[in-house]
Write a protein that holds these residues in place. Structure first.
Motif, PDB file in Angstrom:
ATOM      1  N   LEU A   6      49.912  33.816  53.446  1.00  0.00           N
ATOM      2  CA  LEU A   6      49.310  33.733  52.146  1.00  0.00           C
ATOM      3  C   LEU A   6      48.648  32.483  51.778  1.00  0.00           C
ATOM      4  O   LEU A   6      47.832  32.281  50.686  1.00  0.00           O
ATOM      5  N   SER A   7      48.576  31.644  52.539  1.00  0.00           N
ATOM      6  CA  SER A   7      47.863  30.397  52.490  1.00  0.00           C
ATOM      7  C   SER A   7      46.320  30.573  52.531  1.00  0.00           C
ATOM      8  O   SER A   7      45.473  29.617  52.045  1.00  0.00           O
ATOM      9  N   ASN A   8      46.050  31.639  53.290  1.00  0.00           N
ATOM     10  CA  ASN A   8      44.502  32.231  52.982  1.00  0.00           C
ATOM     11  C   ASN A   8      44.345  32.799  51.888  1.00  0.00           C
ATOM     12  O   ASN A   8      44.592  33.856  51.584  1.00  0.00           O
ATOM     13  N   ASP A   9      43.590  31.769  50.815  1.00  0.00           N
ATOM     14  CA  ASP A   9      43.369  32.475  49.559  1.00  0.00           C
ATOM     15  C   ASP A   9      42.273  33.385  49.462  1.00  0.00           C
ATOM     16  O   ASP A   9      42.071  34.070  48.443  1.00  0.00           O
ATOM     17  N   GLY A  10      41.362  33.432  50.353  1.00  0.00           N
ATOM     18  CA  GLY A  10      40.350  34.348  50.425  1.00  0.00           C
ATOM     19  C   GLY A  10      39.246  34.118  49.385  1.00  0.00           C
ATOM     20  O   GLY A  10      39.256  33.061  48.489  1.00  0.00           O
ATOM     21  N   PRO A  11      38.080  34.788  49.215  1.00  0.00           N
ATOM     22  CA  PRO A  11      37.399  34.245  48.446  1.00  0.00           C
ATOM     23  C   PRO A  11      37.529  34.665  46.945  1.00  0.00           C
ATOM     24  O   PRO A  11      38.320  35.492  46.518  1.00  0.00           O
ATOM     25  N   GLY A  12      37.402  33.438  46.163  1.00  0.00           N
ATOM     26  CA  GLY A  12      37.746  33.426  44.641  1.00  0.00           C
ATOM     27  C   GLY A  12      39.357  33.230  44.387  1.00  0.00           C
ATOM     28  O   GLY A  12      40.048  33.314  43.412  1.00  0.00           O
ATOM     29  N   MET A 145      51.351  44.533  44.105  1.00  0.00           N
ATOM     30  CA  MET A 145      51.297  43.424  43.826  1.00  0.00           C
ATOM     31  C   MET A 145      50.572  42.483  44.450  1.00  0.00           C
ATOM     32  O   MET A 145      50.108  41.328  43.845  1.00  0.00           O
ATOM     33  N   ALA A 146      50.282  42.737  45.688  1.00  0.00           N
ATOM     34  CA  ALA A 146      49.659  41.705  46.578  1.00  0.00           C
ATOM     35  C   ALA A 146      48.098  41.804  46.513  1.00  0.00           C
ATOM     36  O   ALA A 146      47.450  42.658  46.190  1.00  0.00           O
ATOM     37  N   PRO A 147      47.361  40.233  46.580  1.00  0.00           N
ATOM     38  CA  PRO A 147      46.092  40.234  46.593  1.00  0.00           C
ATOM     39  C   PRO A 147      45.426  41.139  47.971  1.00  0.00           C
ATOM     40  O   PRO A 147      46.298  41.367  48.886  1.00  0.00           O
ATOM     41  N   ALA A 148      44.266  41.574  47.696  1.00  0.00           N
ATOM     42  CA  ALA A 148      43.692  42.376  48.712  1.00  0.00           C
ATOM     43  C   ALA A 148      43.686  41.723  50.185  1.00  0.00           C
ATOM     44  O   ALA A 148      44.021  42.615  51.129  1.00  0.00           O
ATOM     45  N   HIS A 149      43.455  40.371  50.060  1.00  0.00           N
ATOM     46  CA  HIS A 149      43.367  39.988  51.401  1.00  0.00           C
ATOM     47  C   HIS A 149      44.617  39.627  52.419  1.00  0.00           C
ATOM     48  O   HIS A 149      44.491  39.296  53.605  1.00  0.00           O
ATOM     49  N   VAL A 150      45.673  39.864  51.639  1.00  0.00           N
ATOM     50  CA  VAL A 150      46.949  39.540  52.147  1.00  0.00           C
ATOM     51  C   VAL A 150      47.677  40.911  52.321  1.00  0.00           C
ATOM     52  O   VAL A 150      48.869  40.836  52.518  1.00  0.00           O
ATOM     53  N   ARG A 151      47.137  41.997  51.522  1.00  0.00           N
ATOM     54  CA  ARG A 151      47.896  43.216  51.506  1.00  0.00           C
ATOM     55  C   ARG A 151      48.518  43.800  52.796  1.00  0.00           C
ATOM     56  O   ARG A 151      49.492  44.321  52.796  1.00  0.00           O
ATOM     57  N   GLY A 152      47.690  43.835  53.524  1.00  0.00           N
ATOM     58  CA  GLY A 152      48.319  44.395  54.947  1.00  0.00           C
ATOM     59  C   GLY A 152      49.434  43.561  55.537  1.00  0.00           C
ATOM     60  O   GLY A 152      50.300  44.156  56.036  1.00  0.00           O
ATOM     61  N   SER A 153      49.341  42.339  55.409  1.00  0.00           N
ATOM     62  CA  SER A 153      50.400  41.468  55.989  1.00  0.00           C
ATOM     63  C   SER A 153      51.681  41.547  55.231  1.00  0.00           C
ATOM     64  O   SER A 153      52.852  41.669  55.769  1.00  0.00           O
ATOM     65  N   LEU A 154      51.455  41.639  53.996  1.00  0.00           N
ATOM     66  CA  LEU A 154      52.716  41.821  52.949  1.00  0.00           C
ATOM     67  C   LEU A 154      53.498  43.124  53.129  1.00  0.00           C
ATOM     68  O   LEU A 154      54.644  43.235  53.085  1.00  0.00           O
TER      69      LEU A 154
END
Length: 467
Positions: A6-12, A145-154
């Protein structure tokens, strides 16, 4: 591991350190509490492998009754998946998870305290309803619930919790095997069920569900708890636009649209692929198979802990790779490995039983099989069926896909003991290997990539691709 991801906040993503920490804590809390449903799913499907060895002499179970006791949970799971998707769309993800926790408690206590086989089978069906509902709503809730950039991991974290639950079941089985305490093996699942119900009381529903009911202020509030202001507003705009373009959910009638029908059948195909090569025969019947190679009952139960450990480690690998490598390459690689292991398992059962090295060779092949399965095939399946479908039919379509998954699981679990008894282990595993080849062809030809886009962006892309 999830916190690090989750520490990878991604663009925006959030730029203020306090906002980053707050968003990470909230999303992590959502994943951990809701994924207790996944842990219960894993525990209740894994614990029967050890308990069955002690139920069989106590209740005089035949091979058919062994299959029935095992697969009764799967019949309930099919019903739970079917109705769970509908309820999730109408009443919400959160209320369904709270209700599921209650059903887990009822089914667990009924199974642990059963006086006879009919009550045991009935209680396993009730427990299965909870397992099936959880198998739909937990990954659905996390993905929304998850942001797109971590949806797969979550969502993969939920898969990790499933195999962690199975490992916990194997360890409990091993600890209680000497005493033959199968009732305690089953009954300990009450603890995480209570934690799930209590934890969900303090969490909101998903922003997508709020938006589907035109409750946009609540959707905005949830998004702001796990995103930066700009990211939350941008995502809300995407959700609002998608919601305005869609009519109310109409279930089967929506499948008149060609693109939705294509996605629907890909989702069902993934559900079949995940089960058809016999993953749950290893989970349910590994001790039985190992005793056939000459290993003792207690030793067989202890040996299955290695299957659980590898499954957890493999799920961790899948969690790390899912948002980096992509869904499709991981799925295809896993299917190649699974099919190869099935061919070798068939050969192993041609070796003379009784020698210790044969037992450990068989166990080693099971371990490698589970490594491929849990790092790729299972994790990709549970993730992709949350990503493929648009919001208006997501709960319904996921419910049908997971229904098919559980029915396939049921058929495989029911016929596996009689197949081994009549055909032998070699022919049985070669049948699974042939089905693995068919699964690989399906994935290569039909399964799309879903990595790295929001659910609304995926919907727009799938609409264009399959129109």
């Amino acid at each position: 591991m999830v916190a690090k991801t989750l520490s990878n906040d991604g663009p925006g993503g959030p730029t203020d350190a306090a906002a980053v920490r707050k968003a990470k804590r909230f999303i992590l809390l959502v994943a951990v509490i809701s994924a207790l449903g996944g842990a219960l799913f894993g525990y209740d499907t894994g614990v029967i492998s050890g308990a069955l060895l002690f139920m069989t002499p106590q209740f005089g179970l035949t091979p058919f009754l062994e299959g029935l006791v095992t697969s009764a949970l799967l019949i309930g799971a099919a019903a739970g998946a079917l109705f769970g998707g509908r309820i999730a769309d109408r009443a919400g993800r959160r209320p369904l998870l709270i209700g599921t926790a209650v059903v887990f408690v009822v089914g667990t206590l009924g199974s642990a305290l059963t006086p006879d086989v009919p009550i045991l089978v009935l209680s396993r069906v009730v427990l299965g309803v909870a397992v099936g509902a959880a198998s739909v709503v937990v990954p659905l809730y996390i993905s929304e619930m998850a942001p797109a950039h971590v949806r797969g991991s979550l969502v993969t974290f939920n898969g990790l919790m499933i195999v962690t639950g199975q490992l916990a079941a194997y360890i409990v089985n091993a600890l209680l095997a000497e005493a033959g305490a199968w009732r305690w093996m089953l009954g300990l699942a009450t603890i995480p069920a209570v934690l799930l119900g209590v934890g969900m009381v303090f969490l909101p529903d998903s922003p997508r569900w709020y938006a589907s009911k035109d409750r946009f202020d609540e959707a905005r509030g949830v998004l702001h708890r796990g995103r930066s202001h700009d990211e939350a507003e941008r995502e809300l705009a995407q959700i609002t636009t998608a919601n305005e373009q869609e009519s109310a959910a109409r279930g089967w009638r929506e499948l008149r649209s060609r693109w939705l029908r294509r996605l629907f059948f890909i989702g069902i195909g993934l559900a079949v692929v995940q089960q058809i090569t016999g993953v749950n025969t290893i989970i349910y019947f590994a001790p039985m198979l190992l005793t056939q190679t000459g290993l003792g009952e207690v030793a067989s139960i202890v040996a299955t802990i290695s299957i659980g450990v590898i499954s957890v480690l493999a799920a961790l690998v899948g969690l790390l790779l899912m948002d980096r490598v992509g869904r499709r390459p991981l799925l295809i690689t896993g299917q190649v490995g699974v099919t190869g292991c099935l061919v070798l398992l068939g050969l192993a059962f041609l070796l003379p039983a009784g020698a210790a090295w044969v037992s450990y060779l068989t166990l080693g092949l099971m371990v490698v099989y589970m490594a491929f399965q849990q790092s790729s095939v299972s994790t990709v399946t549970w993730l992709m069926i949350t990503e493929l479908f648009p919001l208006k039919i997501r709960g319904f379509a996921m419910g049908i896909a997971v229904l098919v998954l559980w029915l396939t699981n049921f058929v495989v679990a029911l016929v596996f003991p009689p197949m081994v008894a009549s055909l032998g282990g070699s022919a049985t595993f070669w049948v699974f290997a042939a089905l693995g080849v068919g699964s690989l062809v399906f994935s290569v030809r039909l399964v799309p990539e879903t990595k790295g886009r929001s659910l609304e962006e995926l919907e727009a892309d799938m609409r264009l691709r399959y129109a």
